[in-house]
Design an enzyme around this catalytic site. Structure first.
Site, mmCIF file in Angstrom:
data_model
loop_
_atom_site.group_PDB
_atom_site.id
_atom_site.type_symbol
_atom_site.label_atom_id
_atom_site.label_comp_id
_atom_site.label_asym_id
_atom_site.label_seq_id
_atom_site.Cartn_x
_atom_site.Cartn_y
_atom_site.Cartn_z
ATOM 1 C CD1 TRP A 1 13.735 10.382 -10.193
ATOM 2 C CD2 TRP A 1 12.721 11.669 -8.684
ATOM 3 N NE1 TRP A 1 12.595 10.866 -10.771
ATOM 4 C CE2 TRP A 1 11.948 11.668 -9.866
ATOM 5 C CE3 TRP A 1 12.285 12.420 -7.585
ATOM 6 C CZ2 TRP A 1 10.763 12.386 -9.981
ATOM 7 C CZ3 TRP A 1 11.103 13.129 -7.697
ATOM 8 C CH2 TRP A 1 10.351 13.115 -8.881
ATOM 9 C CG ASN B 1 28.095 7.570 -23.497
ATOM 10 O OD1 ASN B 1 28.719 8.195 -24.340
ATOM 11 N ND2 ASN B 1 27.489 6.428 -23.767
ATOM 12 C CB SER B 2 28.256 8.444 -16.768
ATOM 13 O OG SER B 2 26.930 8.016 -16.991
ATOM 14 C CG HIS C 1 26.787 0.736 -27.381
ATOM 15 N ND1 HIS C 1 28.027 0.377 -27.837
ATOM 16 C CD2 HIS C 1 26.751 0.367 -26.077
ATOM 17 C CE1 HIS C 1 28.722 -0.187 -26.876
ATOM 18 N NE2 HIS C 1 27.959 -0.214 -25.789
ATOM 19 C CB SER D 1 20.919 2.855 -19.001
ATOM 20 O OG SER D 1 21.988 2.179 -19.642
ATOM 21 C CD GLU E 1 26.167 12.257 -19.935
ATOM 22 O OE1 GLU E 1 25.786 12.076 -18.743
ATOM 23 O OE2 GLU E 1 25.600 11.735 -20.914
ATOM 24 C CG ASP F 1 28.504 -0.230 -31.314
ATOM 25 O OD1 ASP F 1 29.125 -1.177 -30.785
ATOM 26 O OD2 ASP F 1 28.134 0.766 -30.671
#
Length: 476
Positions: free
Chosen positions: A338, A363-364, A17, A276, A367, A117
Site C-alpha cells: 500500500w 506510539n507504534s 506529539h 509517519s 499500539e 511537550d
C-alpha cells in the site's frame, strides 16, 4: 462556571506529539469538569510543510465535538541555523515564549497550569515568571527519560568513544549500539538542547509519562525515586499514566487494506509500517521486497516516500519506481503493498495480523503491545534504538534483527527473511515465546488503564490536583 480555571497545553506540531497530547487531554477530561482545556498551537508557516496527519486529526476533533479550545499562535520565522531536530525545536519554542506568555495573561479565566511537550520545555520559564505551575508531557518511554536525566547530571561530558555502555542507576546497562544518534556528538547543538530539555524538567511541578510500571518497571521506579539524578537535587513528581492511545472509532472500516485482511487466516500476516517519517531508498525497498518474496509468508507492507521538509510526514510512493519489476504480480496471492497512509490501529487490531515490522516509535510500540502483536524492530533514529532494546531485552516481545547503523540502518534481504521466519513460522520457538509475552503485556496494559488500575489512579490524582489548584489570573 464562568471562572472555571483553565489548563493550557502546548504541543509540538508533529503527529507523534500533538495527537498523543490531545489524547492525553481527552483522557484527563473524563475525570471531571473542574477546569477547561485550551491548546496553544505553533503551526507550520507553510501548510504544505506541515503534518497531514496532524491536520486531518484536528479536523476530526470538530466532528467529535471535543470541548477543547484551540489558539493558533502568531507566526514567528522558524530558525534557519541548527544541526538537528532537537536544536530546531529548542530554538523554535524559545522564539514563541512571548506569545505563550501573552496568551496566558489574556486568558478569560484563571490559569491553573501549563502542560508542555518535552521538546517545548523552554516555555516553562514563561510559566514560572507568571507563577503558573508547569507540567511536562513526555511522549516517549520512561527509559529514555531516565537515560537523558542521568546524562544531563554528569559533571563532565564524557567522549562517547570512551565507553561501550551507559549504566543508569536502577536500569540494565544500555549498550552504545542502542544510543540515539545525537549522543555521538556531545558538542552539537542538538545534544546540548536535549540535555537542556531534560534539565528544565526539574523546574516543572511534575512530569507526565506515557508509560506504566508494567511496561517499564525499572525506569518508572528510577524516575520516581530519582536514582538517576544528582543526590539532593529537587525532583518533580512523576505521573506514569499510559498507555494513552488514539483508539477512537474510525471511518476506516472500509479501507482496502482491512478488506484484504478479512480474507486472510488468523495471525498469518506480517505487517510492515515505519511511522509517519520512516521511509527507505529504492535499494532498501528492493531488499525488503526480496525478503518478503522469499519468506513465503503473507504480508501487508505500507511503502512511503520521504519528504524534503524537516517535520513533515511522508508522501505517497510510486511503486513502479521503488519495487522490483514484477514483484506485486508475483506476490499478489499472499501480499498487499500500500503506497499511502494506512489505518495502523485498525490493522494491528485485526485478527489476521501475526507480527509487526516497525521503526519502534513509542506510539507504534505501545499500539502493538495494546493488541498483543509481537514485533521485529527496525529503528531509524531518535530514541527508537533504545525502544527496540527495551522491547527485546526487557519485555521480550521482539525478534532481533541485525541492522547496519553505519550504513544508514541497512538490512539485507537475507537478514529480514530470517527474522520474519523466526516470527511467523509454525513451530518456531521464537514465535511461541514472543507471542506469549506479548499477550501478557496486552492484558497488563489494559488492566492498568481500567478503573482502579495503576495508570488510572495516577491520571485521577493528576486531574484532582489540577482541579484543586488555584488558578492564576491576569494580575499574576
Amino acid at each position: 462556571m464562568a471562572n472555571k480555571p483553565c489548563v493550557y497545553f502546548l504541543p509540538v506540531y508533529a503527529a507523534g506529539h500533538l495527537i498523543a497530547m490531545i489524547e492525553f487531554a481527552k483522557r484527563l477530561s473524563t475525570f471531571g469538569n473542574s477546569f477547561s482545556i485550551h491548546f496553544l498551537l505553533i503551526l507550520p508557516d507553510n501548510p504544505n510543510q506541515g503534518s497531514p496527519l496532524c491536520s486531518s486529526y484536528l479536523q476530526s476533533l470538530e466532528a467529535q465535538n471535543t470541548p477543547f479550545q484551540f489558539h493558533p499562535l502568531p507566526f514567528v520565522e522558524p530558525p534557519t541555523s541548527f544541526d538537528g531536530v532537537e536544536e530546531f525545536l529548542s530554538l523554535r519554542a524559545r522564539s514563541y515564549m512571548p506569545h505563550v506568555k501573552a496568551e496566558l495573561l489574556a486568558s478569560p479565566s484563571p490559569v491553573s497550569a501549563l502542560v508542555v511537550d518535552f521538546f517545548a520545555n523552554n516555555v516553562i520559564d514563561a510559566a514560572n515568571e507568571l507563577n503558573i505551575p508547569s507540567y511536562v508531557y513526555y511522549t516517549s518511554p520512561a527509559t529514555s527519560l531516565a537515560l537523558f536525566s542521568h546524562l544531563s547530571n554528569q559533571e563532565r561530558e564524557n567522549d562517547p568513544k570512551d565507553f561501550s555502555e551507559v549504566c543508569v542507576p536502577g536500569l540494565v546497562p544500555i549498550p552504545s549500539t542502542c544510543w540515539p544518534d545525537v549522543f555521538w556528538n556531545r558538542k552539537s547543538g542538538s545534544y546540548k538542547s536535549l540535555m537542556n530539555f531534560t534539565r528544565l524538567c526539574t523546574k516543572a511541578k511534575a512530569v507526565v509519562v506515557n508509560s506504566n510500571i508494567y511496561l517499564e518497571k525499572a525506569a518508572v521506579e528510577a524516575l520516581s525515586e530519582g536514582t538517576q539524578h544528582v543526590p539532593g537535587q529537587k525532583l518533580p513528581d512523576i505521573y506514569p499514566i499510559g498507555p494513552v492511545l488514539s483508539l477512537r472509532e474510525s471511518k476506516s472500516k472500509d479501507h482496502e487494506c482491512l478488506k484484504w485482511l478479512d480474507r486472510q487466516p488468523m495471525k498469518s500476516v506480517v505487517f510492515l509500517c515505519f511511522g509517519s517519517r520512516g521511509a527507505f531508498d529504492v535499494s532498501q525497498n528492493r531488499e525488503i521486497a526480496r525478503a518478503l518474496e522469499q519468506s513465503g509468508h503473507r504480508f501487508l507492507w505500507a511503502v512511503r516516500t520521504a519528504s524534503k521538509y524537516l517535520l513533515r510526514d511522508l508522501t505517497n510512493a510510486n511503486l513502479d519506481e521503488v519495487l522490483p519489476r514484477g514483484f506485486t504480480e508475483k506476490t499478489k496471492e499472499r501480499g498487499l503493498v500500500w503506497p499511502s497512509l494506512v489505518p495502523q490501529i485498525e490493522i494491528l487490531s485485526h485478527k489476521a495480523i501475526g507480527g509487526f515490522v516497525t521503526h519502534c516509535g513509542w506510539n507504534s510500540s505501545m499500539e502493538s503491545l495494546w493488541f498483543g502483536v509481537p514485533v521485529i524492530p527496525w529503528p531509524h533514529g531518535a530514541e527508537q534504538h533504545l525502544n527496540a532494546f527495551h522491547l527485546m531485552k526487557e519485555l521480550q516481545v521482539a525478534v532481533a534483527m541485525e541492522i547496519d547503523r553505519k550504513n544508514e540502518g541497512f538490512v539485507s534481504a537475507t537478514e529480514l527473511e530470517r527474522a520474519i521466519k523466526c516470527l511467523m513460522d509454525e513451530g518456531s520457538e521464537d514465535r511461541r515465546r514472543v507471542r506469549e509475552k506479548a499477550e501478557k503485556i496486552k492484558l497488563a496494559c489494559r488492566k492498568a488503564v481500567e478503573v482502579g488500575g495503576v495508570s488510572y489512579a495516577h491520571m485521577q490524582k493528576l486531574a484532582e490536583e489540577l482541579g484543586k489548584q488555584k488558578g492564576h489570573s491576569k494580575s499574576a
